[in-house]
Design an enzyme around this catalytic site. Structure first.
Site, PDB file in Angstrom:
ATOM      1  N   ARG A  91      22.239  -4.432  19.631  1.00 52.97           N
ATOM      2  CA  ARG A  91      23.255  -5.485  19.452  1.00 52.97           C
ATOM      3  C   ARG A  91      24.534  -5.166  20.221  1.00 52.97           C
ATOM      4  O   ARG A  91      25.595  -4.958  19.637  1.00 52.97           O
ATOM      5  CB  ARG A  91      23.542  -5.706  17.967  1.00 52.97           C
ATOM      6  CG  ARG A  91      22.280  -6.089  17.210  1.00 52.97           C
ATOM      7  CD  ARG A  91      22.558  -6.395  15.753  1.00 52.97           C
ATOM      8  NE  ARG A  91      21.339  -6.902  15.116  1.00 52.97           N
ATOM      9  CZ  ARG A  91      21.204  -7.111  13.819  1.00 52.97           C
ATOM     10  NH1 ARG A  91      22.202  -6.890  13.001  1.00 52.97           N
ATOM     11  NH2 ARG A  91      20.080  -7.571  13.329  1.00 52.97           N
ATOM     12  N   ASP A 126      21.428   7.989  36.914  1.00 52.81           N
ATOM     13  CA  ASP A 126      21.396   9.079  37.886  1.00 52.81           C
ATOM     14  C   ASP A 126      22.773   9.586  38.305  1.00 52.81           C
ATOM     15  O   ASP A 126      22.892  10.366  39.239  1.00 52.81           O
ATOM     16  CB  ASP A 126      20.631   8.616  39.127  1.00 52.81           C
ATOM     17  CG  ASP A 126      21.319   7.418  39.782  1.00 52.81           C
ATOM     18  OD1 ASP A 126      22.378   6.974  39.269  1.00 52.81           O
ATOM     19  OD2 ASP A 126      20.800   6.923  40.779  1.00 52.81           O
ATOM     20  N   GLU A 170      22.621  -6.911  41.582  1.00 56.02           N
ATOM     21  CA  GLU A 170      22.749  -8.152  40.831  1.00 56.02           C
ATOM     22  C   GLU A 170      21.414  -8.537  40.202  1.00 56.02           C
ATOM     23  O   GLU A 170      20.365  -8.429  40.842  1.00 56.02           O
ATOM     24  CB  GLU A 170      23.249  -9.276  41.748  1.00 56.02           C
ATOM     25  CG  GLU A 170      23.548 -10.526  40.956  1.00 56.02           C
ATOM     26  CD  GLU A 170      24.111 -11.667  41.817  1.00 56.02           C
ATOM     27  OE1 GLU A 170      24.491 -11.420  42.972  1.00 56.02           O
ATOM     28  OE2 GLU A 170      24.152 -12.795  41.311  1.00 56.02           O
TER      29      GLU A 170
HETATM   30  C1  LIG Z   1      21.212   4.929  43.383  1.00 56.21           C
HETATM   31  O1  LIG Z   1      21.527   6.217  43.824  1.00 56.21           O
HETATM   32  C2  LIG Z   1      20.583   7.207  43.435  1.00 56.21           C
HETATM   33  C3  LIG Z   1      21.123   8.569  43.788  1.00 56.21           C
HETATM   34  O2  LIG Z   1      21.867   8.539  44.966  1.00 56.21           O
HETATM   35  C4  LIG Z   1      19.254   6.921  44.078  1.00 56.21           C
HETATM   36  O3  LIG Z   1      18.298   7.860  43.653  1.00 56.21           O
HETATM   37  C5  LIG Z   1      18.817   5.532  43.654  1.00 56.21           C
HETATM   38  O4  LIG Z   1      17.637   5.175  44.310  1.00 56.21           O
HETATM   39  C6  LIG Z   1      19.891   4.517  43.961  1.00 56.21           C
HETATM   40  N1  LIG Z   1      19.483   3.262  43.403  1.00 56.21           N
HETATM   41  C7  LIG Z   1      19.546   2.144  44.096  1.00 56.21           C
HETATM   42  C8  LIG Z   1      19.124   0.888  43.354  1.00 56.21           C
HETATM   43  O5  LIG Z   1      19.944   2.091  45.243  1.00 56.21           O
END
Ligand SMILES: *[C@@H]1O[C@H](CO)[C@@H](O)[C@H](O)[C@H]1NC(C)=O
Ligand SMILES: *[C@@H]1O[C@H](CO)[C@@H](O)[C@H](O)[C@H]1NC(C)=O
Ligand SMILES: *[C@@H]1O[C@H](CO)[C@@H](O)[C@H](O)[C@H]1NC(C)=O
Ligand SMILES: CC(=O)N[C@H]1CO[C@H](CO)[C@@H](O)[C@@H]1O
Length: 420
Positions: A204, A278, A285
């Protein structure tokens, strides 16, 4: 003739009062809450749970603007029940401001409440099955820069016949296990949720039903119960969901939106979701498909609800919220830690079942009360600037802006526009 003129003046005054914002920067369905304007000033002078000069006593009668000559933690045993037409202006407290710890608050039927810069921390000692903040009925309320945490049932919940209510710039955090709920936001009477942080609640975050606008919020580390829960019932819902950021944390195991159905009609625009926990903020989006929004019915045009003046992008929301949300004149140890969790972008955060995990409500500097010779709530040096008399109890007089002098002073202590 004379009488008629007086009446006309009174009517005009009434009219301009009715249209006045609760404070500069008030937005949404609750923007015109009047609070205690027109009533009396009550200065909180101690941290007692009850009795003369206490916060509980201050909010127990109608038509009051409540200000503080002391900062610190107010430990409460029973729930605090707020009367109609009360303003609680926490930004006036010296030192580190005010935390109310130990149980929750009811604003049911507390029509025309204005609440700003206050920390409400319920905790394990609070009444079982009760919320941090409950509104089951009542209208025209606005909560701004509030931090509410550790609800035993919901943390901040609006249901029943609540009408015209705004929650803005507020932290709703750590509903206690096992319920661990951000809260219900379900009323047909209109609720605006603007620039809030929902954090560390299993479920929620919020659960929405009825008429609702959810704009520029940050939702962080929701648990397996769900982030934004869309209706999940046979009732009809009509919601705008615009410019929000959802960031998964260590407790997150489900997608940002869940449990929608065809009864939930949502206008969606520019909502971001960063699911990978991460440590990097790199969400993307959510496309406007029903499946991305938990199965709700996506509609084409926005509901004509009172909107934010400055619409932010989701990235701007992350900056704004981490810098400004909650009782942010001074961030206490709890809010500081919560914001650090957000800024770990997925690496830190936890559901908790006991506030001891957070070190309890922490310590606050009580500060030094300002000199207020006439006891009307406005410090002597500010009276000089405002043009009121430091030796006369005149803070409830109306300034040309339509606000009382007391509000003009209190409003001057905090920033009024919400943009980055
Ligand atoms: C976001 O960043 C992380 C670490 O740099 C990477 O592993 C991940 O694939 C990225 N995600 C996107 C949606 O770009
Ligand atoms: C709520 O706001 C609407 C729109 O301004 C108004 O028509 C309605 O009377 C308000 N309800 C209450 C109980 O004040
Ligand atoms: C100031 O006047 C108000 C009435 O508006 C009253 O409630 C309050 O007790 C007075 N305060 C002092 C210090 O006299
Ligand atoms: C997802 C999450 O962290 N939920 C937590 C919400 O807060 C309560 C109490 O702080 C925790 O018990 C939940 O685990």
């Amino acid at each position: 003739m004379h009488l008629q003129h007086t009446l006309l003046t009174l009517l005009t005054l009434y009219h301009s009062t009715a249209a006045l914002l609760a404070f500069p920067g008030a937005e949404g369905f609750g923007a015109n809450a009047v609070g205690g304007r027109g009533g009396e000033v009550y200065v909180v002078t101690n941290l007692d749970d009850s009795g003369t000069g206490s916060l509980r006593d201050a909010v127990s009668s109608t038509d009051r603007i409540v200000v503080f000559a002391i900062g610190g933690v107010i430990n409460i045993e029973d729930r605090i029940v707020v009367s109609k037409r009360v303003s609680v202006l926490g930004q006036t407290a010296p030192g580190d401001g005010i935390t109310v710890y130990g149980n929750g608050w009811s604003f049911s039927n507390a029509n025309d409440a204005i609440v700003r810069y206050l920390r409400i921390r319920m905790g394990r000692g609070g009444d079982s099955g009760k919320d941090g903040i409950t509104i089951a009925e009542g209208s025209n309320m606005i909560f701004d820069h509030v931090s509410v945490s550790w609800g035993r049932d919901e943390t901040f919940s609006i249901s029943g016949t609540g009408e015209n209510i705004t929650v803005q710039n507020t932290i709703i955090a750590q509903g206690l296990e096992r319920h661990s709920c951000g809260g219900l936001m379900q009323t047909d009477g209109g609720v605006s949720l603007f620039r809030n942080l929902y954090i560390d609640n299993k479920t929620r975050n919020p659960k929405v039903k009825g008429v609702n606008e959810f704009t520029n919020n940050l939702v962080y580390n929701w648990g397996g119960g769900g982030g934004y829960i869309a209706g999940d019932s046979s009732g009809q819902s009509y919601a705008n969901i615009i410019g929000n950021y959802f960031i998964s944390g260590p407790s997150t195991t489900v997608t940002a939106f869940t449990r929608g159905n065809a009864n939930f009609h949502g206008y969606v625009e520019n909502n971001y979701y960063d699911p990978d926990q991460d440590g990097t903020l790199n969400g993307s989006e959510l496309g406007p498909s029903s499946s991305n929004y938990g199965g709700m019915e996506i509609i084409e045009s926005k509901y004509a609800y009172p909107a934010v003046e400055n619409l932010m992008t989701p990235d701007e929301v992350v900056s704004y919220v981490t810098e400004n949300v909650g009782a942010s004149l001074v961030r206490d140890s709890v809010d500081t830690r919560l914001i650090e969790e957000v800024l770990s972008y997925g690496a830190e955060g936890a559901l908790i079942s006991d506030e001891e995990t957070m070190g309890g409500p922490g310590d606050l500097d009580g500060g030094t009360a300002f000199t207020d010779t006439d006891g009307d709530g406005i410090p002597d040096d500010a009276e000089a600037e405002l043009g009121t008399d430091p030796n006369v109890n005149d803070s409830m007089g109306l300034h040309s802006s339509g606000y009382t002098y007391l509000e003009v002073w209190a409003n001057s202590l905090v920033s009024e526009s919400y943009s980055v």
